[in-house]
Write a protein that holds these residues in place. Structure first.
Motif, PDB file in Angstrom:
ATOM      1  N   UNK B  36      41.513  -2.516  55.186  1.00  0.00           N
ATOM      2  CA  UNK B  36      40.982  -3.407  56.226  1.00  0.00           C
ATOM      3  C   UNK B  36      42.080  -4.073  57.035  1.00  0.00           C
ATOM      4  N   UNK B  37      43.317  -3.707  56.789  1.00  0.00           N
ATOM      5  CA  UNK B  37      44.453  -4.363  57.449  1.00  0.00           C
ATOM      6  C   UNK B  37      44.311  -5.878  57.351  1.00  0.00           C
ATOM      7  N   UNK B  38      44.041  -6.346  56.112  1.00  0.00           N
ATOM      8  CA  UNK B  38      43.793  -7.773  55.894  1.00  0.00           C
ATOM      9  C   UNK B  38      45.069  -8.438  55.373  1.00  0.00           C
ATOM     10  N   UNK B  39      45.729  -9.169  56.279  1.00  0.00           N
ATOM     11  CA  UNK B  39      47.029  -9.750  55.939  1.00  0.00           C
ATOM     12  C   UNK B  39      46.931 -10.803  54.841  1.00  0.00           C
ATOM     13  N   UNK B  40      45.861 -11.630  54.890  1.00  0.00           N
ATOM     14  CA  UNK B  40      45.742 -12.722  53.906  1.00  0.00           C
ATOM     15  C   UNK B  40      45.659 -12.155  52.492  1.00  0.00           C
ATOM     16  N   UNK B  41      44.892 -11.102  52.322  1.00  0.00           N
ATOM     17  CA  UNK B  41      44.752 -10.503  50.992  1.00  0.00           C
ATOM     18  C   UNK B  41      46.093  -9.887  50.562  1.00  0.00           C
ATOM     19  N   UNK B  42      46.755  -9.211  51.507  1.00  0.00           N
ATOM     20  CA  UNK B  42      48.060  -8.617  51.179  1.00  0.00           C
ATOM     21  C   UNK B  42      49.032  -9.703  50.705  1.00  0.00           C
ATOM     22  N   UNK B  43      49.056 -10.822  51.427  1.00  0.00           N
ATOM     23  CA  UNK B  43      49.959 -11.924  51.050  1.00  0.00           C
ATOM     24  C   UNK B  43      49.611 -12.473  49.670  1.00  0.00           C
ATOM     25  N   UNK B  44      48.307 -12.581  49.385  1.00  0.00           N
ATOM     26  CA  UNK B  44      47.874 -13.035  48.055  1.00  0.00           C
ATOM     27  C   UNK B  44      48.438 -12.129  46.960  1.00  0.00           C
ATOM     28  N   UNK B  45      48.266 -10.823  47.162  1.00  0.00           N
ATOM     29  CA  UNK B  45      48.738  -9.872  46.146  1.00  0.00           C
ATOM     30  C   UNK B  45      50.238 -10.037  45.944  1.00  0.00           C
ATOM     31  N   UNK B  46      50.954 -10.186  47.050  1.00  0.00           N
ATOM     32  CA  UNK B  46      52.412 -10.284  46.982  1.00  0.00           C
ATOM     33  C   UNK B  46      52.829 -11.551  46.234  1.00  0.00           C
ATOM     34  N   UNK B  47      52.170 -12.679  46.584  1.00  0.00           N
ATOM     35  CA  UNK B  47      52.611 -13.919  45.929  1.00  0.00           C
ATOM     36  C   UNK B  47      52.162 -13.971  44.469  1.00  0.00           C
ATOM     37  N   UNK B  48      51.035 -13.340  44.147  1.00  0.00           N
ATOM     38  CA  UNK B  48      50.556 -13.379  42.760  1.00  0.00           C
ATOM     39  C   UNK B  48      51.355 -12.478  41.833  1.00  0.00           C
ATOM     40  N   UNK B  49      52.251 -11.679  42.388  1.00  0.00           N
ATOM     41  CA  UNK B  49      53.090 -10.847  41.517  1.00  0.00           C
ATOM     42  C   UNK B  49      54.003 -11.708  40.629  1.00  0.00           C
ATOM     43  N   UNK B  50      54.278 -12.923  41.095  1.00  0.00           N
ATOM     44  CA  UNK B  50      55.000 -13.895  40.265  1.00  0.00           C
ATOM     45  C   UNK B  50      54.361 -14.061  38.891  1.00  0.00           C
ATOM     46  N   UNK B  51      53.019 -14.122  38.938  1.00  0.00           N
ATOM     47  CA  UNK B  51      52.262 -14.314  37.694  1.00  0.00           C
ATOM     48  C   UNK B  51      52.526 -13.148  36.732  1.00  0.00           C
ATOM     49  N   UNK B  52      52.576 -11.934  37.279  1.00  0.00           N
ATOM     50  CA  UNK B  52      52.860 -10.762  36.446  1.00  0.00           C
ATOM     51  C   UNK B  52      54.254 -10.877  35.839  1.00  0.00           C
ATOM     52  N   UNK B  53      55.212 -11.299  36.656  1.00  0.00           N
ATOM     53  CA  UNK B  53      56.570 -11.454  36.131  1.00  0.00           C
ATOM     54  C   UNK B  53      56.631 -12.486  35.012  1.00  0.00           C
ATOM     55  N   UNK B  54      55.873 -13.582  35.186  1.00  0.00           N
ATOM     56  CA  UNK B  54      55.821 -14.601  34.130  1.00  0.00           C
ATOM     57  C   UNK B  54      55.279 -14.007  32.831  1.00  0.00           C
ATOM     58  N   UNK B  55      54.167 -13.280  32.971  1.00  0.00           N
ATOM     59  CA  UNK B  55      53.538 -12.715  31.775  1.00  0.00           C
ATOM     60  C   UNK B  55      54.463 -11.697  31.111  1.00  0.00           C
ATOM     61  N   UNK B  56      55.168 -10.905  31.925  1.00  0.00           N
ATOM     62  CA  UNK B  56      56.114  -9.939  31.368  1.00  0.00           C
ATOM     63  C   UNK B  56      57.178 -10.659  30.552  1.00  0.00           C
ATOM     64  N   UNK B  57      57.724 -11.716  31.122  1.00  0.00           N
ATOM     65  CA  UNK B  57      58.734 -12.492  30.410  1.00  0.00           C
ATOM     66  C   UNK B  57      58.192 -13.062  29.117  1.00  0.00           C
ATOM     67  N   UNK B  58      56.971 -13.623  29.185  1.00  0.00           N
ATOM     68  CA  UNK B  58      56.362 -14.215  27.983  1.00  0.00           C
ATOM     69  C   UNK B  58      56.109 -13.165  26.910  1.00  0.00           C
ATOM     70  N   UNK B  59      55.606 -11.992  27.351  1.00  0.00           N
ATOM     71  CA  UNK B  59      55.291 -10.936  26.382  1.00  0.00           C
ATOM     72  C   UNK B  59      56.567 -10.436  25.709  1.00  0.00           C
ATOM     73  N   UNK B  60      57.621 -10.245  26.502  1.00  0.00           N
ATOM     74  CA  UNK B  60      58.882  -9.761  25.911  1.00  0.00           C
ATOM     75  C   UNK B  60      59.453 -10.776  24.934  1.00  0.00           C
ATOM     76  N   UNK B  61      59.399 -12.041  25.328  1.00  0.00           N
ATOM     77  CA  UNK B  61      59.891 -13.095  24.432  1.00  0.00           C
ATOM     78  C   UNK B  61      59.134 -13.091  23.114  1.00  0.00           C
ATOM     79  N   UNK B  62      57.813 -12.989  23.238  1.00  0.00           N
ATOM     80  CA  UNK B  62      56.978 -13.014  22.041  1.00  0.00           C
ATOM     81  C   UNK B  62      57.271 -11.808  21.138  1.00  0.00           C
ATOM     82  N   UNK B  63      57.477 -10.650  21.768  1.00  0.00           N
ATOM     83  CA  UNK B  63      57.771  -9.441  20.987  1.00  0.00           C
ATOM     84  C   UNK B  63      59.102  -9.597  20.257  1.00  0.00           C
ATOM     85  N   UNK B  64      60.115 -10.087  20.962  1.00  0.00           N
ATOM     86  CA  UNK B  64      61.404 -10.260  20.311  1.00  0.00           C
ATOM     87  C   UNK B  64      61.341 -11.361  19.256  1.00  0.00           C
ATOM     88  N   UNK B  65      60.537 -12.378  19.528  1.00  0.00           N
ATOM     89  CA  UNK B  65      60.335 -13.421  18.534  1.00  0.00           C
ATOM     90  C   UNK B  65      59.754 -12.836  17.246  1.00  0.00           C
TER      91      UNK B  65
END
Lengths: 218, 218
Positions: B36-65
């Motif tokens: 739909x060439x929807x910029x607002x949704x694209x921006x949402x996806x881009x900014x929410x990738x932070x959340x994925x990075x956080x979860x990745x960090x948390x999961x790795x920490x927990x695994x190593x723990x």
């Protein structure tokens, strides 16, 4: 004195080093087959990917053997977990070299690359081989400095990759869509190959120090 | 009675499930922004990738723990090593959804996709979301059958991907090289997203049984 665990971890790292060499040599010959439309070399690269799969299997088995064998302490565990991640990276590098060789084979006897982009791929190939060598060196020396060199070479790869797209997008592009599709995919293969080499460097730093490169420099 | 180790491994798997959901939802919205060439949704996806990075960090920490905490037995170790590999796969799925959203943003307000390929991407997006859901189900149920379903959906993705190239290569293609380059990369992003979902299924089978899907069926 080395423990049995450390001995076995060392021999796992030897397999990883061999895999890095194999990935570099595969990418070197894949690039050659691409630039010269050399079918025999492309076929060699494709059939030798079996060897990479064998090594991947052996490395994974050895890593799991290490984990099952005894209850290793934290630093040793970090080593073997990092090794497993490195196996996945270098296996992927081999797959990307294979993809390059397959494009060369698919377009044979024609060249997949028009003259004006051949130089980009010669240089991307050279960088890719260098990245594989540096990843191997990082594995051998466990030296954080070699991980940093990997990031620099990767920056050079990214620059080339960006410039390549400006050539494709140019109004004067005369080679049609099929060639552009090939070149787009090929560029992506080289770029991803470089990314995995950088990841290997990061994992080596973690293996050696328990820290990410950013944490080390903080 | 569950051991502390199993409790913590379970809570690691909960994070992995959340990451799968996030990857699926990111790909769903990235596809929407693309179609739909929807910029607002694209921006949402881009900014929410932070959340994925956080979860990745948390999961790795927990695994190593988990690895550092105590000396777990072989089956438990397999679980935590597989979990670490799954973290890498699902993190990559998130990155691929991010790439899709970035293409939509780069082409805005124009649509990146000409009408004749929009249907392919709608279907590839649907399949990608389904693959992420099935990967999550595989994680939750640890059922080898769900890993097999992942392979079937991946075959459908590969078929679509191949057909897409025949459209691009057609002599009647009127949309020029720039659109073809975008579509080539986008197709690759969806295909790789699917590949990683399949890998998650394979790792779940290994986590649950200590065997690959092929060994189970042998």
């Amino acid at each position: 004195m080395r423990t049995a665990y450390q001995e076995q971890l060392h021999s796992l790292n030897v397999i990883l080093g061999e895999m890095c060499d194999l990935a570099g040599s595969a990418m070197s010959r894949a690039t050659q087959s691409l630039l010269q439309a050399d079918l025999a070399i492309a076929e060699d690269v494709i059939s030798e990917n079996e060897r990479m799969n064998d090594l991947t299997g052996r490395a994974e088995e050895q890593a799991f053997g290490l984990l099952a064998l005894q209850a290793p302490v934290a630093g040793d565990l970090r080593g073997v977990v990092s090794a497993l991640q490195i196996v996945a990276d270098v296996d992927r590098m081999g797959a990307l070299a294979l993809h390059v060789a397959k494009v060369a084979r698919r377009r044979h006897p024609a060249k997949a690359l028009p003259e004006e982009v051949a130089g980009y791929f010669a240089e991307m190939g050279r960088l890719a081989v260098q990245l594989a060598e540096n990843a191997r060196e990082a594995l051998d020396t466990q030296d954080p400095a070699s991980a940093i060199r990997l990031e620099e070479d990767d920056d050079a790869m990214d620059d080339l990759h960006r410039h390549l797209f400006t050539v494709l997008m140019d109004r004067d592009w005369k080679h049609g869509v099929a060639a552009a599709v090939d070149i787009t995919l090929l560029g992506r293969y080289y770029e991803r190959f470089a990314d995995h080499a950088v990841l290997i460097g990061r994992r080596v730093v973690f293996q050696a120090t328990g820290k990410t490169p950013e944490q080390l420099n903080a």
